[in-house]
Write a protein that holds these residues in place. Sequence first.
Motif, PDB file in Angstrom:
ATOM      1  N   ALA A  50       0.799  -1.228   0.000  1.00 10.99           N
ATOM      2  CA  ALA A  50       0.000   0.000   0.000  1.00 10.99           C
ATOM      3  C   ALA A  50       0.833   1.281   0.000  1.00 10.99           C
ATOM      4  O   ALA A  50       0.599   2.167  -0.825  1.00 10.99           O
ATOM      5  CB  ALA A  50      -0.963  -0.011   1.196  1.00 10.99           C
ATOM      6  N   MET A  54       0.959   3.936  -3.009  1.00  3.83           N
ATOM      7  CA  MET A  54       0.407   5.293  -2.846  1.00  3.83           C
ATOM      8  C   MET A  54       1.453   6.338  -3.227  1.00  3.83           C
ATOM      9  O   MET A  54       1.125   7.350  -3.837  1.00  3.83           O
ATOM     10  CB  MET A  54      -0.062   5.530  -1.390  1.00  3.83           C
ATOM     11  N   ASP A  63      -3.447  10.076  -7.265  1.00  4.77           N
ATOM     12  CA  ASP A  63      -4.213   9.965  -6.018  1.00  4.77           C
ATOM     13  C   ASP A  63      -5.266  11.062  -5.913  1.00  4.77           C
ATOM     14  O   ASP A  63      -6.292  10.884  -5.273  1.00  4.77           O
ATOM     15  CB  ASP A  63      -3.265  10.014  -4.812  1.00  4.77           C
ATOM     16  N   LEU A  82      -6.902   0.887  -1.879  1.00  6.08           N
ATOM     17  CA  LEU A  82      -6.410   2.272  -1.948  1.00  6.08           C
ATOM     18  C   LEU A  82      -7.544   3.262  -2.177  1.00  6.08           C
ATOM     19  O   LEU A  82      -7.375   4.464  -1.990  1.00  6.08           O
ATOM     20  CB  LEU A  82      -5.354   2.402  -3.049  1.00  6.08           C
ATOM     21  N   SER A  87      -5.135   2.532   5.172  1.00  2.19           N
ATOM     22  CA  SER A  87      -4.810   1.112   5.288  1.00  2.19           C
ATOM     23  C   SER A  87      -3.844   0.891   6.434  1.00  2.19           C
ATOM     24  O   SER A  87      -2.905   1.672   6.634  1.00  2.19           O
ATOM     25  CB  SER A  87      -4.190   0.596   3.984  1.00  2.19           C
ATOM     26  N   THR A  92      -0.992   3.658   6.003  1.00  4.02           N
ATOM     27  CA  THR A  92      -1.014   4.453   4.768  1.00  4.02           C
ATOM     28  C   THR A  92      -2.320   5.216   4.594  1.00  4.02           C
ATOM     29  O   THR A  92      -3.403   4.634   4.683  1.00  4.02           O
ATOM     30  CB  THR A  92      -0.804   3.514   3.552  1.00  4.02           C
ATOM     31  N   CYS A  94      -4.991   6.716   2.316  1.00  2.00           N
ATOM     32  CA  CYS A  94      -5.389   6.350   0.955  1.00  2.00           C
ATOM     33  C   CYS A  94      -6.328   7.399   0.349  1.00  2.00           C
ATOM     34  O   CYS A  94      -6.380   8.515   0.844  1.00  2.00           O
ATOM     35  CB  CYS A  94      -5.998   4.956   0.948  1.00  2.00           C
TER      36      CYS A  94
END
Lengths: 195, 250
Positions: A50, A54, A63, A82, A87, A92, A94
Amino acid sequence: MKTVIIKYNAGNTQSVIYALERLGITPVLTSNFEEIQSADKVIFPGVGEASSTMRHLQELGLDRLIPTLQQPVLGICLGMQLMCDHSEENDTQCMGVFNISVKKFRSKKGEKVPHMGWNNLTPKNSGWISQNVVDRHMYFVHSYYVPVIEETVATCDYILPFSAALQKNNFYATQFHPEKSGKQGEQIIKNFIEL
Amino acid sequence: MLKKRIIPCLDVKNGRTVKGINFVNIRDAGDPVELGALYAEQGADELVFLDITATNDGRKTFKELVKDIAKHLNIPFTVGGGISNVEDVAPLLYAGADKVSVNSAAVRRPELIDELVQEFGSQCIVVAIDARMVDGQWLVHTHGGSKPTEKELFSWAEEVEQRGAGEILFTSMDHDGTRQGFAVEALKEMSERLSIPIIASGGAGVMEHFNDAFTVGQADAALAASIFHFKEIGIPELKNYLKQKNIAIR
């Protein structure tokens, strides 16, 4: 009909291209904003980790683009994760299309992590996820999962029930790999393309 | 319910599928593109493609062949052979591989597993382990089984898991090519000590052997090559047999 697959560093993009080609569709693989925005259908595939994924998306500005898309968008596996808020995989942040945090499976005796292999799909309603899909075995490979939420359109049960597919407005997503789930998976891709 | 997987393995050398007996005396078993597509249609749950000469020859996996196989496949596809760093992997994924398998390079430099996992995710990384019993102890071998190491099988398997690998492909060199059954006791011990999926490999001769690998050995998947390539056991026939034995099968 123009189908775009979003191009970025990590992902099993080629498998998705081949699946579309088997359905007679020639997709465009690109990270170009205008190309993506002008597509009829957008597929956002994913195999990977992830945080590094990203980062690749951020470097390309994707993104920020993806959540603003208006046409049907299909996120696959990591692509689906994502599209959530956050996550647990390396903590992370997302893209936040789906308002939920992705969690890590906790291994129980006899139930290994990653969840890897063919498992049954339980659709919550009719539609793109179940139409003309006779055998509901789909191929999953993931260590993180999206809990069942309002936008869940199909569940799968492994360690606990989790989201096998999501839908919110023009955003569609599968935790399993339809491009790797035999003829039935190809049918789900076909259903998405024909939306 | 998660199903047990049946995985035909294409050991490829110079673009042809081959299968050795105890890793030597290789004979030709056909065109890998043709075989791969046939297996997918017959209900194989996954396909593994190993370039068995890649490490020995210092050759990289033949990407064009990966591409040709992948085009015809609607099931998961693992590719291995000669992967020694992070840079080797992305081209294989772009050629159509879904997972990659590493063996010798991970034994030589275990940090490679961490690096691959960081870049591509656990689910993408299969660590293949070849081992043989030497003086009552399972020892890991590398380079297509030709080089013994001092690593003990189970502790190496645990390290592989800790470093984040998504799956282990365990081949018993003592059983490989013998058709006398999988190394079920070693599989059982590995399954009990690890919490990642284990693919049993080496020794399949008759359908009962697959049942043993799943029940006694507690394997998550079973891999075989020659018995499928030489049409001694058909995949539909095998899956029907296992269903009758109450094994969870797709």
